[in-house]
Write a protein that holds these residues in place. Structure first.
Motif, PDB file in Angstrom:
ATOM      1  N   SER A 172       0.809  -1.167  -0.053  1.00  0.00           N
ATOM      2  CA  SER A 172      -0.030  -0.050   0.055  1.00  0.00           C
ATOM      3  C   SER A 172       0.688   1.182   0.347  1.00  0.00           C
ATOM      4  O   SER A 172       0.403   2.218  -0.851  1.00  0.00           O
ATOM      5  N   GLY A 173       1.905   1.195   0.787  1.00  0.00           N
ATOM      6  CA  GLY A 173       2.850   2.341   0.998  1.00  0.00           C
ATOM      7  C   GLY A 173       3.611   2.656  -0.324  1.00  0.00           C
ATOM      8  O   GLY A 173       3.631   3.815  -0.887  1.00  0.00           O
ATOM      9  N   ASP A 174       3.822   1.658  -1.033  1.00  0.00           N
ATOM     10  CA  ASP A 174       4.556   1.761  -2.447  1.00  0.00           C
ATOM     11  C   ASP A 174       3.637   2.588  -3.577  1.00  0.00           C
ATOM     12  O   ASP A 174       3.861   3.506  -4.237  1.00  0.00           O
ATOM     13  N   ILE A 175       2.260   2.063  -3.396  1.00  0.00           N
ATOM     14  CA  ILE A 175       1.203   2.623  -4.272  1.00  0.00           C
ATOM     15  C   ILE A 175       1.140   4.160  -4.009  1.00  0.00           C
ATOM     16  O   ILE A 175       1.030   4.917  -4.924  1.00  0.00           O
ATOM     17  N   GLU A 176       1.189   4.440  -2.616  1.00  0.00           N
ATOM     18  CA  GLU A 176       0.878   5.791  -2.205  1.00  0.00           C
ATOM     19  C   GLU A 176       2.010   6.610  -2.752  1.00  0.00           C
ATOM     20  O   GLU A 176       1.727   7.872  -2.909  1.00  0.00           O
ATOM     21  N   LYS A 177       3.079   6.216  -2.511  1.00  0.00           N
ATOM     22  CA  LYS A 177       4.403   6.738  -2.844  1.00  0.00           C
ATOM     23  C   LYS A 177       4.392   7.057  -4.372  1.00  0.00           C
ATOM     24  O   LYS A 177       4.809   8.375  -4.468  1.00  0.00           O
ATOM     25  N   ARG A 178       4.058   6.242  -5.337  1.00  0.00           N
ATOM     26  CA  ARG A 178       4.101   6.594  -6.671  1.00  0.00           C
ATOM     27  C   ARG A 178       3.064   7.670  -6.845  1.00  0.00           C
ATOM     28  O   ARG A 178       3.073   8.264  -7.898  1.00  0.00           O
ATOM     29  N   PHE A 219      -8.971  10.406   7.004  1.00  0.00           N
ATOM     30  CA  PHE A 219      -8.526   9.878   5.907  1.00  0.00           C
ATOM     31  C   PHE A 219      -7.497  11.020   5.144  1.00  0.00           C
ATOM     32  O   PHE A 219      -6.720  10.735   4.525  1.00  0.00           O
ATOM     33  N   THR A 220      -8.263  12.045   4.838  1.00  0.00           N
ATOM     34  CA  THR A 220      -7.495  13.171   4.208  1.00  0.00           C
ATOM     35  C   THR A 220      -6.292  13.581   4.791  1.00  0.00           C
ATOM     36  O   THR A 220      -5.319  13.685   4.097  1.00  0.00           O
ATOM     37  N   ALA A 221      -6.275  13.678   6.095  1.00  0.00           N
ATOM     38  CA  ALA A 221      -4.992  13.938   6.904  1.00  0.00           C
ATOM     39  C   ALA A 221      -4.072  12.927   6.538  1.00  0.00           C
ATOM     40  O   ALA A 221      -2.734  13.272   6.370  1.00  0.00           O
ATOM     41  N   TYR A 222      -4.233  11.517   6.418  1.00  0.00           N
ATOM     42  CA  TYR A 222      -3.364  10.704   6.211  1.00  0.00           C
ATOM     43  C   TYR A 222      -2.801  10.972   4.712  1.00  0.00           C
ATOM     44  O   TYR A 222      -1.583  10.874   4.801  1.00  0.00           O
ATOM     45  N   TYR A 223      -3.373  11.137   3.924  1.00  0.00           N
ATOM     46  CA  TYR A 223      -3.149  11.305   2.439  1.00  0.00           C
ATOM     47  C   TYR A 223      -2.425  12.510   2.242  1.00  0.00           C
ATOM     48  O   TYR A 223      -1.303  12.595   1.639  1.00  0.00           O
ATOM     49  N   GLU A 224      -2.565  13.724   3.097  1.00  0.00           N
ATOM     50  CA  GLU A 224      -2.112  14.778   3.043  1.00  0.00           C
ATOM     51  C   GLU A 224      -0.671  15.140   3.570  1.00  0.00           C
ATOM     52  O   GLU A 224       0.132  15.700   3.156  1.00  0.00           O
ATOM     53  N   LYS A 225      -0.748  14.194   4.524  1.00  0.00           N
ATOM     54  CA  LYS A 225       0.753  13.952   5.090  1.00  0.00           C
ATOM     55  C   LYS A 225       1.865  13.429   4.168  1.00  0.00           C
ATOM     56  O   LYS A 225       2.891  13.819   4.096  1.00  0.00           O
ATOM     57  N   ILE A 226       1.345  12.454   3.195  1.00  0.00           N
ATOM     58  CA  ILE A 226       2.173  11.933   2.288  1.00  0.00           C
ATOM     59  C   ILE A 226       2.546  12.896   1.383  1.00  0.00           C
ATOM     60  O   ILE A 226       3.739  13.058   1.077  1.00  0.00           O
ATOM     61  N   GLY A 261      -2.491  17.789  -1.085  1.00  0.00           N
ATOM     62  CA  GLY A 261      -3.240  17.359  -2.465  1.00  0.00           C
ATOM     63  C   GLY A 261      -3.491  16.095  -2.967  1.00  0.00           C
ATOM     64  O   GLY A 261      -4.324  15.739  -3.700  1.00  0.00           O
ATOM     65  N   LEU A 262      -2.781  15.122  -2.314  1.00  0.00           N
ATOM     66  CA  LEU A 262      -3.188  13.733  -2.757  1.00  0.00           C
ATOM     67  C   LEU A 262      -4.285  13.372  -2.479  1.00  0.00           C
ATOM     68  O   LEU A 262      -4.541  12.348  -3.119  1.00  0.00           O
ATOM     69  N   ALA A 263      -4.890  13.449  -1.220  1.00  0.00           N
ATOM     70  CA  ALA A 263      -6.355  13.015  -1.013  1.00  0.00           C
ATOM     71  C   ALA A 263      -7.469  13.214  -2.172  1.00  0.00           C
ATOM     72  O   ALA A 263      -7.916  12.053  -2.600  1.00  0.00           O
ATOM     73  N   ARG A 264      -7.394  14.372  -2.808  1.00  0.00           N
ATOM     74  CA  ARG A 264      -8.238  14.806  -3.694  1.00  0.00           C
ATOM     75  C   ARG A 264      -7.616  14.367  -5.136  1.00  0.00           C
ATOM     76  O   ARG A 264      -8.495  13.813  -5.860  1.00  0.00           O
ATOM     77  N   TYR A 265      -6.230  14.219  -5.296  1.00  0.00           N
ATOM     78  CA  TYR A 265      -5.755  13.712  -6.594  1.00  0.00           C
ATOM     79  C   TYR A 265      -6.086  12.189  -6.536  1.00  0.00           C
ATOM     80  O   TYR A 265      -6.634  11.753  -7.505  1.00  0.00           O
ATOM     81  N   LEU A 266      -6.075  11.431  -5.634  1.00  0.00           N
ATOM     82  CA  LEU A 266      -6.398  10.103  -5.520  1.00  0.00           C
ATOM     83  C   LEU A 266      -7.802   9.830  -5.908  1.00  0.00           C
ATOM     84  O   LEU A 266      -8.306   8.896  -6.549  1.00  0.00           O
ATOM     85  N   HIS A 267      -8.616  10.796  -5.249  1.00  0.00           N
ATOM     86  CA  HIS A 267     -10.204  10.670  -5.461  1.00  0.00           C
ATOM     87  C   HIS A 267     -10.518  10.848  -6.717  1.00  0.00           C
ATOM     88  O   HIS A 267     -11.098  10.040  -7.373  1.00  0.00           O
ATOM     89  N   ASP A 268      -9.885  11.850  -7.431  1.00  0.00           N
ATOM     90  CA  ASP A 268     -10.132  12.367  -9.051  1.00  0.00           C
ATOM     91  C   ASP A 268      -9.678  10.916  -9.764  1.00  0.00           C
ATOM     92  O   ASP A 268     -10.057  10.613 -10.737  1.00  0.00           O
TER      93      ASP A 268
END
Length: 253
Positions: A168-174, A226-233, A236-243
């Motif tokens: 999961s971390g690898d996907i989030e990193k990419r 959830f938003t904070a989790y992705y934003e920490k990575i 803008g990543l939470a919205r980016y993944l959503h889209d």
């Protein structure tokens, strides 16, 4: 200018009783009094109150706050730096907590089978497991996805969970790298990563069709944890993944 206790209470968002208490304990003694003996606060008092409320927000006891704001050797610039450092540390801690909650929710809704020691080692120590258990069951209990995840995760041990987390971390990193590189959310790169994200869920937890995946995407931007989790990575990543998830679902429609 000087201000009445009511005006200061309104400006600072505190009660008049609070200001009276601060006066009584010597934490914030107003700089003047009216002819009738009423408290009058000047700009220096407001500056001091701002410092008090800042430290109060950070959880400092009033006794410690009194020492901090009364130090005559305090450099205002250094005080601002200290405030910034404390705020940054608090933000980072809250982000870590939000990330831990996200991991815990994912794990607990899957019926994770780990010892207490292994739970904390894999998923972190900053979560209320009992509360997360209740929330996960309330949200997903009784669904086929819940039942399927329970069946699958019953076979997982510590090494399995560490591997799943690493994937999961690898996907989030990419995904974060694609966002940083300016790849649009509906680009092939982003949509392929969204498909990997969907496949990861389906491979390890439960059948995750594109309709289910878009529902999860909504949670990533609607639920602050959830938003904070992705934003920490990456911001803008939470919205980016959503889209990207929605674009990928349209691609496969």
């Amino acid at each position: 200018m000087s201000y009445s206790v009511g005006q200061v209470a309104s400006l600072a968002g505190v009660t008049v009783r609070t200001l009276h208490h601060y006066d009584e304990i010597g934490l914030l003694v107003p700089g003047g009094r009216s002819h009738a003996g009423h408290r009058r606060y000047d700009d220096a008092d407001l500056d001091r109150l701002q410092q008090i409320l800042f430290y109060r927000e950070l959880g400092f006891p009033l006794e410690d706050i009194g020492r901090l704001v009364a130090d005559p050797d305090t450099d205002p610039t250094e005080l601002l730096r200290r405030q910034h450092r404390l705020l940054t540390e608090r933000i980072e801690r809250l982000a870590r907590m939000a990330a831990a909650v996200e991991h815990a929710l994912e794990a607990r809704k899957m019926g994770i089978q780990l010892t207490p020691e292994e739970r904390f080692e894999v998923f972190g120590r900053e979560q209320d497991w009992e509360a997360l258990d209740r929330e996960a069951e309330q949200r997903w209990g009784g669904t086929e996805a819940w039942a399927e995840s329970q069946r699958r995760s019953a076979r997982y041990g510590k090494a399995d969970w560490e591997r799943i987390k690493a994937e999961s971390g690898d996907i989030e990193k990419r995904l974060a790298e694609a966002l940083a590189d300016g790849a649009p959310a509906d680009s092939e790169t982003a949509m392929d990563l969204a498909e990997e994200h969907r496949g990861h869920i389906g491979r390890h937890f439960y059948e995750c069709g594109h309709d289910v995946h878009t529902c999860l995407a909504g949670m990533y931007v609607a639920d602050q944890r959830f938003t904070a989790y992705y934003e920490k990575i990456r911001p803008g990543l939470a919205r980016y993944l959503h889209d990207a998830i929605h674009a990928n679902a349209r691609r496969h429609a």
